[in-house]
Design an enzyme around this catalytic site. Structure first.
Site, PDB file in Angstrom:
ATOM      1  N   ARG A  78       1.724  67.173  24.207  1.00 40.24           N
ATOM      2  CA  ARG A  78       1.469  66.365  25.405  1.00 40.24           C
ATOM      3  C   ARG A  78       2.567  66.579  26.432  1.00 40.24           C
ATOM      4  O   ARG A  78       2.378  66.318  27.631  1.00 40.24           O
ATOM      5  CB  ARG A  78       1.364  64.885  25.042  1.00 40.24           C
ATOM      6  CG  ARG A  78       2.653  64.190  24.656  1.00 40.24           C
ATOM      7  CD  ARG A  78       2.382  62.783  24.161  1.00 40.24           C
ATOM      8  NE  ARG A  78       3.591  61.985  24.032  1.00 40.24           N
ATOM      9  CZ  ARG A  78       3.632  60.749  23.512  1.00 40.24           C
ATOM     10  NH1 ARG A  78       2.521  60.180  23.063  1.00 40.24           N
ATOM     11  NH2 ARG A  78       4.760  60.069  23.446  1.00 40.24           N
ATOM     12  N   GLU A 101     -23.717  62.515  27.487  1.00 38.51           N
ATOM     13  CA  GLU A 101     -22.379  62.064  27.854  1.00 38.51           C
ATOM     14  C   GLU A 101     -22.326  60.649  28.417  1.00 38.51           C
ATOM     15  O   GLU A 101     -21.238  60.122  28.637  1.00 38.51           O
ATOM     16  CB  GLU A 101     -21.753  63.045  28.852  1.00 38.51           C
ATOM     17  CG  GLU A 101     -21.294  64.325  28.188  1.00 38.51           C
ATOM     18  CD  GLU A 101     -20.443  65.192  29.100  1.00 38.51           C
ATOM     19  OE1 GLU A 101     -20.277  64.837  30.281  1.00 38.51           O
ATOM     20  OE2 GLU A 101     -19.962  66.229  28.633  1.00 38.51           O
TER      21      GLU A 101
END
Length: 534
Positions: free
Chosen positions: A292, A370
């Site tokens: 990250r 979605e």
């Protein structure tokens, strides 16, 4: 008066599917093949939405590597979901992906196959092993499904945007969905379509952000419509944030595999090479891996994006070479000539909550693709978005047709007035949407915090008050549609920010700078109804 008309189906059908991407077209075909009269409506043209977004080189599609791999894929989905995926839905997805691929091939849809399937780039994002990998081309899908829909007699209703659902009450007082109100942008008219069942397949929420790797009309408004009619959302805080290009072109997906041969402006950690290699294993940002740090460096570069340079091997892996060839053909240059990247909103991992039959809990209302959630968790394995649309689209269409063939339907209302929108509109609608996108981009992207999310919610509340204060009588269908679009986008945005605020930890796609660690006590899904948002 605002004119309300019926459509080419004489205003009624058995099953109305809203959304014409992969999930919606699958649902429409499955319902028609089950014997239902089907209409397929879409805000854009047929075969539109994020499934056909032009800013990427193709769609990945994975399935288990044979029947013996189904259990392992289902387990991997839950593992990658980090405690917030629904195991039952994960199992349905894993078990259904192989048959879904076979159905596509039976329709004559030619899928791309990897020439060097053993290369590590063909291990799906976040996954732990190779699966059965395919490339799903948009044109082959369009051709095969277009012919199948025509043969099945599906009525196509392009350029019709969902504004509301029509509900009736049965004799015992149960609320049942009985159709929808659509805005026909070609004729500037509101249309009421009566249907015994409705399937929502309208896509995600990327259009709520200023920077998005989806079509801009993917605003999550159907999620708000579903909430208003009694459905619930699951895991709306988990949204894939992807690196995308800001130069030499914008709104184009960055191939994450190339991180393995890249240097990123502002990222000079001692273990940078190791972290970049790890970051090359997945497209979306995740707070759950050490890499990250790469995304946080990209965020720190600001709006212009971080410069990416390359030190490439003599022979590129197949997955990267395909991307480089597409990039050169599309833009007349190659990524090594210099690119800048920044975070973009992409596909959500959460949405309308459904069960294994794609039912929403509201009688007559189904959802797929979605706009739904539960089968994925905090992170999502690459290639499963396409598989999700295929698997649950087929399930939703079949379930909706079965419901439509039953005897539980309510009496027809005597007129259309129950379906009309309030004849109030605001000229602030377009401005409200622009300001909403700015708020979401600033406060709800990669880096989130309690302070920022509270400021986002306060800003959304101020926008809504200003918006509501500007409502005035109106008979123009376009302005009425713009107003409802903005109202529903505001509701969905508020749901997202509320869920992000409630999850005070960092897990998968959700990163809280003020709570950067994962809290084992929060390894559970977020489930919210309308009362939790208002």
């Amino acid at each position: 008066m605002t004119r309300v008309v019926t459509n080419g189906t004489n205003g009624r059908c058995d099953v109305l599917v809203v959304g014409a991407g992969i999930a919606g077209t699958q649902a429409a075909l499955a319902a028609a093949q089950s014997g239902a009269r089907v209409a397929l409506a879409s805000a854009g043209g047929t075969f539109s939405g994020s499934s056909f977004f032009a800013g990427t080189w193709g769609l990945g599609l994975i399935a288990p590597d044979g029947e013996n791999d189904v259990d392992d894929l289902a387990d991997a989905i839950c593992e990658v979901g980090r405690g917030v995926a629904d195991p039952a839905l994960a199992r349905v997805l894993a078990a259904g992906a192989g048959p879904a691929v076979a159905r596509l091939q039976a329709l004559g849809c030619e899928l791309q196959e990897a020439g060097n399937a053993g290369e590590r780039d063909f291990i799906p994002c976040f996954d732990r092993k190779h699966r059965s990998w395919h490339g799903l081309g948009r044109e082959p899908y369009r051709a095969a499904m277009g012919a199948a829909l025509a043969a099945a007699g599906v009525a196509l209703l392009p350029h019709r945007e969902l504004l509301d659902l029509v509900s009736n009450s049965s004799q015992d007082g149960e609320k049942c969905v009985a159709g929808a109100v659509l805005y026909d942008s070609d004729s500037n008219e509101l249309q009421v379509v009566r249907a015994k069942a409705v399937v929502l397949a309208t896509g995600g929420v990327g259009g709520l952000y200023s920077r998005t790797l989806t079509m801009p009309d993917v605003l999550g408004t159907a999620q708000a419509v579903a909430l208003r009619h009694g459905a619930r959302l699951v895991n709306p805080e988990f949204i894939q944030i992807m690196p995308g290009l800001t130069a030499p072109v914008t709104d184009v997906v960055f191939n994450e595999r190339t991180f393995r041969y890249a240097s990123v402006e502002g990222f000079d950690a001692p273990d940078a090479a190791t972290l970049l290699d790890e970051r090359g294993g997945h497209g979306p940002f995740t707070a759950s891996l050490a890499d990250r740090a790469v995304d946080l460096a990209v965020v720190a570069a600001g709006d212009a994006g971080a410069q990416v340079g390359y030190h490439l091997p003599e022979r590129l892996p197949e997955f990267m070479q395909t991307y480089f060839d597409w990039f050169r053909a599309s833009f007349g240059r190659a990524p090594p000539d210099g690119v800048r990247i920044a975070p973009y909103a992409h596909a959500p991992n959460g949405g309308i909550r459904i069960d294994a039959a794609a039912a929403t809990g509201v009688s007559g209302l189904y959802a797929c693709g979605e706009c739904t959630g539960g089968m994925h968790g905090a992170d999502r394995i690459g290639g499963l978005s396409s598989a999700n649309g295929l698997v649950f689209g087929n399930i939703a269409g079949t379930s909706a047709a079965a419901w439509a063939s039953g005897t539980h339907h309510t009496p027809e209302p005597t007129g259309e007035k129950d379906a009309l929108l309030p004849c109030l509109a605001s000229r602030e609608a377009a401005g409200a949407l622009a300001r909403l996108r700015g708020l979401m981009q600033e406060r709800c992207m990669v880096v989130r915090s309690e302070e920022g999310l509270l400021a986002c919610l306060a800003g959304l509340h101020e926008l809504e008050e200003r918006f509501q204060g500007a409502l005035e009588p109106c008979e123009d269908a376009c302005q009425l549609a713009e107003t409802r679009r903005a109202q529903d986008a505001l509701l969905t945005a508020r749901a997202l920010a509320t869920a992000m605020l409630a999850r005070r930890e960092s897990r998968g796609a959700h990163f809280r700078a003020d709570a950067p660690d994962e809290d084992p006590a929060q390894a559970r899904p977020t489930i919210m109804g309308l009362a939790d948002v208002l």
